[in-house]
Design an enzyme around this catalytic site. Sequence first.
Site, mmCIF file in Angstrom:
data_model
loop_
_atom_site.group_PDB
_atom_site.id
_atom_site.type_symbol
_atom_site.label_atom_id
_atom_site.label_comp_id
_atom_site.label_asym_id
_atom_site.label_seq_id
_atom_site.Cartn_x
_atom_site.Cartn_y
_atom_site.Cartn_z
ATOM 1 N N SER A 530 0.806 -1.154 0.033
ATOM 2 C CA SER A 530 0.134 0.071 0.020
ATOM 3 C C SER A 530 0.867 1.318 0.210
ATOM 4 O O SER A 530 1.702 1.225 -0.942
ATOM 5 C CB SER A 530 -1.054 0.017 1.162
ATOM 6 N N HIS A 645 -8.049 -5.027 -0.944
ATOM 7 C CA HIS A 645 -6.727 -4.412 -0.543
ATOM 8 C C HIS A 645 -5.830 -5.268 0.191
ATOM 9 O O HIS A 645 -4.641 -4.833 0.387
ATOM 10 C CB HIS A 645 -7.158 -3.076 0.347
#
Length: 679
Positions: A530, A645
Amino acid sequence: MTDEDPYLWLEDVEGEAALAWVAERNAETAAALAADDGFAALKERLREALDASDRIPYTTRRGAFLYNFWRDADHVRGLWRRTTLERYRKDDPEWEVLLDVDALAAAEGEKWVWAGARVRRPEDDLALVCLSRDGGDAVEVREFDLAARAFVEDGFTVAEAKTRIGWIDADTVFVGTDLGPGSLTESGYPRTVRRWRRGTPLESAAVVYEAEPGDVSAWGLRDTTPGFERDFVGRARDFYRSEMYLLTADDGLVKIDVPDDARAYAHRRHLIVTLKSDWLGRPAGSLLAFDFDAFLAGDRTHEVLFTPDERTALAGHSWTRHHLLLETMRDVSARIEVLTPGAGGGGWTRRPLTDVPPLSAVTVVDTDPDVSDEYFLDVSGFLQPSTLYRGRIGGDTEILKQAPARFETAGLAVDQFFAASPDGTRVPYFVIGPDRTSTGPGPTLLYGYGGFEVSLAPGYGSVRGRAWLERGGTYVIANIRGGGEYGPDWHQAALGANRPRAFEDFAAVAADLVARGITTPAMLGAAGGSNGGLLMGAMLTRHPELFGAIVAQVPLLDMTRFHRLLAGASWIAEYGDPDDEADLPHLRALSPYHQLAADRGYPPVLLMTSTRDDRVHPGHARKTAARLRELGHPVLLHENTGGGHAGASDNEQVAHNNALMHTFLWQRLAAGEETANKR
């Protein structure tokens, strides 16, 4: 650097051409990594640890029951279940299954992933269950009856969206969701808060609060504490600035007048405020307690519950019925205290709750602040499996569960060192592995994040242990600026145009590892996900000479378009605004995608993402892989079709992804060790 983007077509998440291209890249990665002689055995060993039946089933107390969500080999998507404390104390507790997500997915033909439940307090009778399709942030909401163990027919139901929802009473909820044009912010989160009554159309529910389109989101909640029931609404103006209001009986708004970068909430007669900047003569990072009613009347008298220093920061806090458990970090090692308010709210006292081993983590897992002074506490370390304690403040403490060791630790040690960043900042980092003074440099994996005030604390990792440490590798965690290890100042030092401070810190740790003889550049790998994927992109383009291999997971890499992709607009406060001429130059300079060049030598790269990541767009990884291929540099891409995610939505995917990553790193870094040994 280039401003032209020939790979915009790869931002079409479900586009036929894009998915065909992804399938080709996945096949290349599988041939290079999944076909490795050791891959299958490693994946199986990781899956075994993830599915182990003797893992600690961590719980949340709701009334008389302890609730848990559990996945294993027989329950891939998981079970939502509950038990009593008496049963939980047993080695093999008897559980009451509330919802079998595997059975639900099979019955409905959907790849449902559990995304949590909002249980109505204090009655603990109804829940708003959130289900994600294949791991995305967007969820479908359904009302669930805990006694009947079934969804409520014609109950509260919200179609798939990035919904915010919470109970007001048995027949009313606060909800913000996607109801068409104007209902979402530019970041894709709810812009309105509605009071929705049972049996009425959601579209006709009264709007009680509305945020601006450029805000991140709006929210509403009820404080259900018996005797202190209150409604609050508010908006997140950006990732760090917000406003909160008390919602009066006639839907009037009374602003809770704290700094917009502070975190505030009401607890019984207190208003608790965590400072991110100086206020009322108190430094950023302080924790303050006010009398709630007096504060609304203009009185700013307060008690200071915590004040930071240059080595100590607030890590968190939790309430029991009569006390506050305060978690702090001193040089990234945990401490925990009990704070007790005196009569009338003043004269707080404090004492240590428990001794914590050096270089360890202690986490308050759960409390029941409406009812008792019970707490559940988890203590672990890099080489120390978790122990779950239950205690009562002022009473006895018992060990409820102890996790067994998942990997061999003989010959391993944990150390903490400090590297000097170019501006003189001391950057702490942890080293876990064999004694390199006797074995010499070896394969080393350096992990970092450095953003959003997220701290990387010590903790046990069975996957890391089996995939890396048991092989003889060394694992390193860098506590660089941008994180929260030393409070708000540590984070803010790497905001916006100052983001390179985080990159410099990470590179300084890499150089320090080589200087100490722990590894060599050819044997040093780096990994991050991320925002940590942006960090990896920066290492690739700014310091390729320091690393033998790099892995970027669900990465953020195109810093000129991130705000136009999925939830990216919500991160402008962290990085800057590409549409602002004042910010665009530094964002271009930060953007790894735009810094790639044909005439530079880069270490091999593995990019990992998910088609179902609806937070960080998979286009970041796709486009960077395409650009590296075009320039003739070594790169592999693995895109999981699900997982969101997190990159994975079940233990099979977690094991597969980790086996790919660690196989890639070991292939390249162990080769560096062989080369060094031949010299």
